[in-house]
Design an enzyme around this catalytic site. Structure first.
Site, PDB file in Angstrom:
ATOM      1  N   THR A   1       0.969  -1.157   0.102  1.00 16.36           N
ATOM      2  CA  THR A   1       0.034  -0.155   0.154  1.00 16.36           C
ATOM      3  C   THR A   1       0.739   1.348  -0.009  1.00 16.36           C
ATOM      4  O   THR A   1       1.921   1.434   0.573  1.00 16.36           O
ATOM      5  CB  THR A   1      -1.025   0.030   1.314  1.00 16.36           C
ATOM      6  OG1 THR A   1      -1.551   1.418   1.294  1.00 16.36           O
ATOM      7  CG2 THR A   1      -0.016  -0.446   2.443  1.00 16.36           C
TER       8      THR A   1
ATOM      9  N   LYS B   1       2.341  -3.531   7.099  1.00 23.48           N
ATOM     10  CA  LYS B   1       2.461  -3.562   5.913  1.00 23.48           C
ATOM     11  C   LYS B   1       4.017  -2.928   5.464  1.00 23.48           C
ATOM     12  O   LYS B   1       4.738  -3.992   4.761  1.00 23.48           O
ATOM     13  CB  LYS B   1       1.591  -2.673   5.094  1.00 23.48           C
ATOM     14  CG  LYS B   1      -0.088  -3.180   5.216  1.00 23.48           C
ATOM     15  CD  LYS B   1      -0.111  -4.248   4.516  1.00 23.48           C
ATOM     16  CE  LYS B   1      -0.072  -4.511   2.921  1.00 23.48           C
ATOM     17  NZ  LYS B   1      -0.444  -5.981   2.525  1.00 23.48           N
TER      18      LYS B   1
ATOM     19  N   GLU C   1       0.259   3.599   1.919  1.00 18.19           N
ATOM     20  CA  GLU C   1       0.409   4.024   3.080  1.00 18.19           C
ATOM     21  C   GLU C   1       1.650   3.884   3.939  1.00 18.19           C
ATOM     22  O   GLU C   1       2.060   4.372   4.977  1.00 18.19           O
ATOM     23  CB  GLU C   1      -0.735   3.636   4.046  1.00 18.19           C
ATOM     24  CG  GLU C   1      -2.272   3.900   3.332  1.00 18.19           C
ATOM     25  CD  GLU C   1      -3.498   3.407   4.238  1.00 18.19           C
ATOM     26  OE1 GLU C   1      -3.424   3.323   5.398  1.00 18.19           O
ATOM     27  OE2 GLU C   1      -4.441   3.108   3.705  1.00 18.19           O
TER      28      GLU C   1
HETATM   29  P1  NAD Z   1      -9.659  -7.478   2.654  1.00 17.26           P
HETATM   30  O1  NAD Z   1      -9.531  -6.986   4.063  1.00 17.26           O
HETATM   31  O2  NAD Z   1     -10.807  -6.928   2.124  1.00 17.26           O
HETATM   32  O3  NAD Z   1      -9.183  -9.065   2.228  1.00 17.26           O
HETATM   33  C1  NAD Z   1      -8.275  -9.463   3.185  1.00 17.26           C
HETATM   34  C2  NAD Z   1      -8.704 -11.186   3.205  1.00 17.26           C
HETATM   35  O4  NAD Z   1      -7.412 -11.853   3.733  1.00 17.26           O
HETATM   36  C3  NAD Z   1     -10.134 -11.716   3.610  1.00 17.26           C
HETATM   37  O5  NAD Z   1     -10.467 -12.522   2.949  1.00 17.26           O
HETATM   38  C4  NAD Z   1      -9.545 -12.496   4.953  1.00 17.26           C
HETATM   39  O6  NAD Z   1     -10.310 -13.417   5.196  1.00 17.26           O
HETATM   40  C5  NAD Z   1      -8.046 -12.867   4.527  1.00 17.26           C
HETATM   41  N1  NAD Z   1      -6.980 -12.958   5.668  1.00 17.26           N
HETATM   42  C6  NAD Z   1      -7.080 -12.181   6.587  1.00 17.26           C
HETATM   43  N2  NAD Z   1      -6.113 -12.930   7.677  1.00 17.26           N
HETATM   44  C7  NAD Z   1      -5.853 -14.030   7.046  1.00 17.26           C
HETATM   45  C8  NAD Z   1      -4.929 -15.005   7.393  1.00 17.26           C
HETATM   46  N3  NAD Z   1      -3.980 -15.025   8.656  1.00 17.26           N
HETATM   47  N4  NAD Z   1      -4.591 -16.206   6.543  1.00 17.26           N
HETATM   48  C9  NAD Z   1      -5.252 -15.984   5.330  1.00 17.26           C
HETATM   49  N5  NAD Z   1      -5.941 -15.263   5.159  1.00 17.26           N
HETATM   50  C10 NAD Z   1      -6.522 -14.137   5.926  1.00 17.26           C
HETATM   51  O7  NAD Z   1      -8.566  -6.555   1.896  1.00 17.26           O
HETATM   52  P2  NAD Z   1      -8.391  -6.090   0.667  1.00 17.26           P
HETATM   53  O8  NAD Z   1      -8.884  -4.602   0.619  1.00 17.26           O
HETATM   54  O9  NAD Z   1      -8.990  -6.855  -0.391  1.00 17.26           O
HETATM   55  O10 NAD Z   1      -6.710  -5.821   0.586  1.00 17.26           O
HETATM   56  C11 NAD Z   1      -5.996  -6.799  -0.084  1.00 17.26           C
HETATM   57  C12 NAD Z   1      -4.623  -6.283   0.011  1.00 17.26           C
HETATM   58  O11 NAD Z   1      -4.263  -5.092  -0.604  1.00 17.26           O
HETATM   59  C13 NAD Z   1      -3.912  -6.173   1.486  1.00 17.26           C
HETATM   60  O12 NAD Z   1      -2.679  -6.805   1.584  1.00 17.26           O
HETATM   61  C14 NAD Z   1      -4.116  -4.740   1.675  1.00 17.26           C
HETATM   62  O13 NAD Z   1      -2.893  -4.260   2.684  1.00 17.26           O
HETATM   63  C15 NAD Z   1      -3.766  -4.375   0.384  1.00 17.26           C
HETATM   64  N6  NAD Z   1      -4.273  -2.866  -0.210  1.00 17.26           N
HETATM   65  C16 NAD Z   1      -5.631  -2.709   0.022  1.00 17.26           C
HETATM   66  C17 NAD Z   1      -6.081  -1.337  -0.320  1.00 17.26           C
HETATM   67  C18 NAD Z   1      -7.453  -0.927  -0.229  1.00 17.26           C
HETATM   68  O14 NAD Z   1      -7.697  -0.010  -0.560  1.00 17.26           O
HETATM   69  N7  NAD Z   1      -8.259  -1.959   0.132  1.00 17.26           N
HETATM   70  C19 NAD Z   1      -5.045  -0.304  -0.913  1.00 17.26           C
HETATM   71  C20 NAD Z   1      -3.829  -0.712  -0.685  1.00 17.26           C
HETATM   72  C21 NAD Z   1      -3.311  -1.940  -0.356  1.00 17.26           C
HETATM   73  P1  TYD Z   2     -10.555   4.086   4.706  1.00 21.57           P
HETATM   74  O1  TYD Z   2     -11.496   3.827   3.652  1.00 21.57           O
HETATM   75  O2  TYD Z   2     -10.752   3.455   5.958  1.00 21.57           O
HETATM   76  O3  TYD Z   2      -9.181   3.841   4.093  1.00 21.57           O
HETATM   77  P2  TYD Z   2      -7.712   4.182   4.400  1.00 21.57           P
HETATM   78  O4  TYD Z   2      -7.786   4.529   5.862  1.00 21.57           O
HETATM   79  O5  TYD Z   2      -6.928   3.065   4.228  1.00 21.57           O
HETATM   80  O6  TYD Z   2      -7.218   5.505   3.601  1.00 21.57           O
HETATM   81  O7  TYD Z   2     -10.760   5.454   4.780  1.00 21.57           O
HETATM   82  C1  TYD Z   2     -10.754   6.486   3.804  1.00 21.57           C
HETATM   83  C2  TYD Z   2     -10.712   7.895   4.252  1.00 21.57           C
HETATM   84  O8  TYD Z   2     -11.904   8.135   4.919  1.00 21.57           O
HETATM   85  C3  TYD Z   2      -9.731   8.316   5.413  1.00 21.57           C
HETATM   86  O9  TYD Z   2      -9.180   9.385   5.182  1.00 21.57           O
HETATM   87  C4  TYD Z   2     -10.595   8.157   6.422  1.00 21.57           C
HETATM   88  C5  TYD Z   2     -11.944   8.635   6.028  1.00 21.57           C
HETATM   89  N1  TYD Z   2     -12.950   7.940   6.741  1.00 21.57           N
HETATM   90  C6  TYD Z   2     -14.182   8.681   7.281  1.00 21.57           C
HETATM   91  O10 TYD Z   2     -13.985   9.868   7.308  1.00 21.57           O
HETATM   92  N2  TYD Z   2     -15.287   8.191   7.674  1.00 21.57           N
HETATM   93  C7  TYD Z   2     -15.351   6.679   8.023  1.00 21.57           C
HETATM   94  O11 TYD Z   2     -16.324   6.193   8.466  1.00 21.57           O
HETATM   95  C8  TYD Z   2     -14.345   6.091   7.449  1.00 21.57           C
HETATM   96  C9  TYD Z   2     -14.442   4.411   7.323  1.00 21.57           C
HETATM   97  C10 TYD Z   2     -13.149   6.788   6.695  1.00 21.57           C
END
Ligand code: NAD
Ligand code: TYD
Length: 340
Positions: free
Chosen positions: A128, A159, A130
């Site tokens: 990420t 991460k 982040e």
């Molecule tokens: P998510 O939370 O939707 O899904 C995570 C999945 O991992 C779930 O299905 C959960 O059951 C599984 N999991 C958790 N712990 C586990 C374990 N110990 N063993 C096996 N499986 C396990 O997450 P996401 O939003 O799909 O994110 C996927 C990846 O992308 C993550 O590594 C996250 O850090 C990265 N990422 C996400 C975002 C975003 O905006 N969602 C942005 C940047 C990076």
């Molecule tokens: P989020 O979707 O949790 O992603 P991340 O923290 O990984 O960026 O949040 C996106 C932005 O929205 C973040 O600045 C926090 C804000 N936010 C709110 O203002 N209210 C909420 O209820 C949530 C979940 C997030």
């Protein structure tokens, strides 16, 4: 058609789930394995259309479980691993950091060891932006792959730690790997605890939308489909050891995002409720994607305007999916369906 065995970790989650769907369509000859613990964030409902396909196998398991992971890798001899499994929500990491260290750091190390053991061709670690910390509101600065790691939340610190481990396995043992660092994803099947699906689902139910602080924090939004095409390119063409930032210059304040959703759904901004700010709330994230665009030819297809419209429409049409998750019925469904 080249036959490859590919392991997706966390494939029952939001991005991993979309990536499996993408692979099924684009690489019908691949044998796809999904290893997922099915935490609160995992759901198999998204795979219903292909769960009985011959080339798709789901395994419920914990990436921290060394014995299970080692045995699984030895048996299946994967060619590729794309590692999504993680605890992914910043707010939860503030409440309980320990599970983030367990899954994101220890779990990644177990997978790296297993990947070395079977000599895989590529390990893609999905990370990420982040990990870089936060940017000022000054709009001309961006995260590049050279930006120092300066994570502020327990989530981003875990991460960043896993990124360092992946890099160390490349440097020390020669593991073929790439690290991708993307901006905030949105799109179908995102768990309704993250800003966009939380807002859409609550607006549809005429419930208040909690906005942290003054709503002026900025995120750089990436449609999950564009993330999938980027990972596909990195997996097949990424230069070993390289890090690739993924983002499409779609910066918006949180307030703008919430206002767009409210307007599209024809509701009132009176639904907005300003709440106490998140601890160490990062001001701004913004990716410079020049490297992946120039070296791998990646190009997103969605603008924020087209992507958010598609996503809102999807949540409107698929209300049973998120409604079941919100009401906890999905857990009951799973136990009935899979555990008898
Ligand atoms: P998510 O939370 O939707 O899904 C995570 C999945 O991992 C779930 O299905 C959960 O059951 C599984 N999991 C958790 N712990 C586990 C374990 N110990 N063993 C096996 N499986 C396990 O997450 P996401 O939003 O799909 O994110 C996927 C990846 O992308 C993550 O590594 C996250 O850090 C990265 N990422 C996400 C975002 C975003 O905006 N969602 C942005 C940047 C990076
Ligand atoms: P989020 O979707 O949790 O992603 P991340 O923290 O990984 O960026 O949040 C996106 C932005 O929205 C973040 O600045 C926090 C804000 N936010 C709110 O203002 N209210 C909420 O209820 C949530 C979940 C997030």
């Amino acid at each position: 058609m080249v036959k490859k065995k590919i392991l997706i970790t966390g494939g029952a989650g939001f991005i991993g789930g979309n990536f499996i769907q993408y692979l099924i369509c684009k690489y019908p000859a691949y044998e796809i394995y999904n290893l997922d613990l099915l935490t609160y964030a995992g759901d198999l409902g998204k795979h219903r259309a292909f769960e009985t396909n011959d080339n798709y196998t789901f395994v419920k398991g914990d990436i921290v479980n060394r014995e299970l992971v080692m045995t699984f890798f030895k048996k299946e001899q994967f060619d590729y691993v794309v590692h999504f499994a993680a605890e992914s929500h910043v707010d939860r990491s503030i409440t309980d950091p320990s599970v983030f260290v367990r899954t994101n750091v220890l779990g990644t190390q177990v997978l790296l060891e297993a990947a070395m053991q079977v000599g895989i061709s590529k390990f893609v670690h999905v990370s990420t932006d982040e990990v870089y910390g936060e940017l000022d509101f000054e709009l001309s600065t961006f995260f590049t792959e050279e930006t120092s790691l300066l994570p502020n939340s327990p989530y981003s610190a875990s991460k960043a730690s896993s990124d360092c481990l992946v890099r160390a396995y490349y440097k020390t043992y020669g593991l073929p790997m790439n690290i991708t660092r993307c901006s905030n994803n949105y799109g179908p099947y995102q768990f309704p605890e993250k800003l966009i699906p939380l807002t859409i689902s609550r607006v549809l139910k005429d419930e208040k939308i909690p906005i942290y602080g003054d709503g002026q924090n900025i995120r750089d939004w990436l449609h999950v489909f564009d993330h999938c095409t980027a990972i596909d390119l990195v997996l097949h063409e990424g230069v070993n050891g390289e890090i690739y930032n993924i983002g499409g210059h779609n910066e918006h304040t949180n307030l703008e995002v919430v206002q767009t959703i409210i307007k599209t759904l024809g509701k009132s901004e009176k639904l907005i409720k300003y709440v106490t700010d998140r601890l160490a709330h990062d001001k701004r994230y913004a990716i410079d994607p020049t490297k992946i665009e120039r070296s791998l030819g990646w190009k997103p297809i969605y603008t924020f305007e087209t992507g958010i419209a598609q996503t809102i429409q999807w949540y409107v049409e698929n209300n049973t999916w998120w409604d079941q998750i919100i009401s906890g019925q999905y857990q009951q469904y799973f136990e009935k369906q899979y555990l008898g």
